[in-house]
Design a protein around this motif. Structure first.
Motif, PDB file in Angstrom:
ATOM      1  N   TRP A   1       0.828  -1.200   0.000  1.00 14.43           N
ATOM      2  CA  TRP A   1       0.000   0.000   0.000  1.00 14.43           C
ATOM      3  C   TRP A   1       0.868   1.258   0.000  1.00 14.43           C
ATOM      4  O   TRP A   1       0.544   2.238  -0.679  1.00 14.43           O
ATOM      5  CB  TRP A   1      -0.952  -0.003   1.195  1.00 14.43           C
ATOM      6  N   GLN A   2       1.957   1.227   0.720  1.00 15.42           N
ATOM      7  CA  GLN A   2       2.862   2.380   0.726  1.00 15.42           C
ATOM      8  C   GLN A   2       3.499   2.575  -0.656  1.00 15.42           C
ATOM      9  O   GLN A   2       3.655   3.703  -1.122  1.00 15.42           O
ATOM     10  CB  GLN A   2       3.943   2.197   1.785  1.00 15.42           C
TER      11      GLN A   2
ATOM     12  N   LEU B   1       2.127   1.705  -3.527  1.00 10.84           N
ATOM     13  CA  LEU B   1       1.076   2.223  -4.404  1.00 10.84           C
ATOM     14  C   LEU B   1       0.840   3.714  -4.181  1.00 10.84           C
ATOM     15  O   LEU B   1       0.639   4.466  -5.145  1.00 10.84           O
ATOM     16  CB  LEU B   1      -0.219   1.440  -4.207  1.00 10.84           C
ATOM     17  N   ILE B   2       0.882   4.156  -2.921  1.00 13.22           N
ATOM     18  CA  ILE B   2       0.694   5.585  -2.626  1.00 13.22           C
ATOM     19  C   ILE B   2       1.843   6.397  -3.230  1.00 13.22           C
ATOM     20  O   ILE B   2       1.624   7.452  -3.832  1.00 13.22           O
ATOM     21  CB  ILE B   2       0.582   5.807  -1.107  1.00 13.22           C
ATOM     22  N   ILE B   3       3.072   5.892  -3.114  1.00 15.35           N
ATOM     23  CA  ILE B   3       4.236   6.571  -3.700  1.00 15.35           C
ATOM     24  C   ILE B   3       4.095   6.629  -5.213  1.00 15.35           C
ATOM     25  O   ILE B   3       4.364   7.659  -5.844  1.00 15.35           O
ATOM     26  CB  ILE B   3       5.544   5.874  -3.279  1.00 15.35           C
TER      27      ILE B   3
ATOM     28  N   VAL C   1       1.297   6.640  -7.007  1.00 19.55           N
ATOM     29  CA  VAL C   1       0.254   7.616  -7.347  1.00 19.55           C
ATOM     30  C   VAL C   1       0.793   9.039  -7.227  1.00 19.55           C
ATOM     31  O   VAL C   1       0.543   9.888  -8.094  1.00 19.55           O
ATOM     32  CB  VAL C   1      -0.992   7.414  -6.438  1.00 19.55           C
ATOM     33  N   ILE C   2       1.569   9.325  -6.184  1.00 19.22           N
ATOM     34  CA  ILE C   2       2.136  10.660  -6.006  1.00 19.22           C
ATOM     35  C   ILE C   2       3.102  10.988  -7.147  1.00 19.22           C
ATOM     36  O   ILE C   2       3.077  12.099  -7.698  1.00 19.22           O
ATOM     37  CB  ILE C   2       2.830  10.770  -4.631  1.00 19.22           C
TER      38      ILE C   2
END
Length: 80
Positions: free
Chosen positions: A9-10, A12-14, A16-17
């Motif tokens: 999840w971390q 994926l967040i990176i 997306v950013i």
């Protein structure tokens, strides 16, 4: 579980950013440029590792590299 203490999840967040900051077109260009650079580097390393017998132009003496081929030049006699 994630890689090296980072969960999926971390990551994926990176991702997306990064996509929001740079955009997909710029990321595609960077990836393409990086791929071409790696391909060029591998090609130059392969060329450097080949024996000199495979590259006959490097084995020529300096005199042979600068030799001039002489030939007959014929001129037409015409009034200019």
């Amino acid at each position: 579980m994630g890689v090296g203490g980072i969960s999926i999840w971390q990551l994926l967040i990176i991702l997306v950013i990064v996509i929001l900051l740079f955009g997909t077109k710029r990321l595609k260009n960077v990836g393409s440029d990086l791929g071409n650079a790696i391909k060029s580097f591998r090609s130059s390393m392969r060329d450097a590792q080949e024996p000199e017998e495979n590259n006959p132009t490097e084995n020529l003496d300096q005199d042979k590299k600068t030799a001039v081929i002489e030939g007959q030049i014929s001129h037409k006699n015409s009034k200019v």
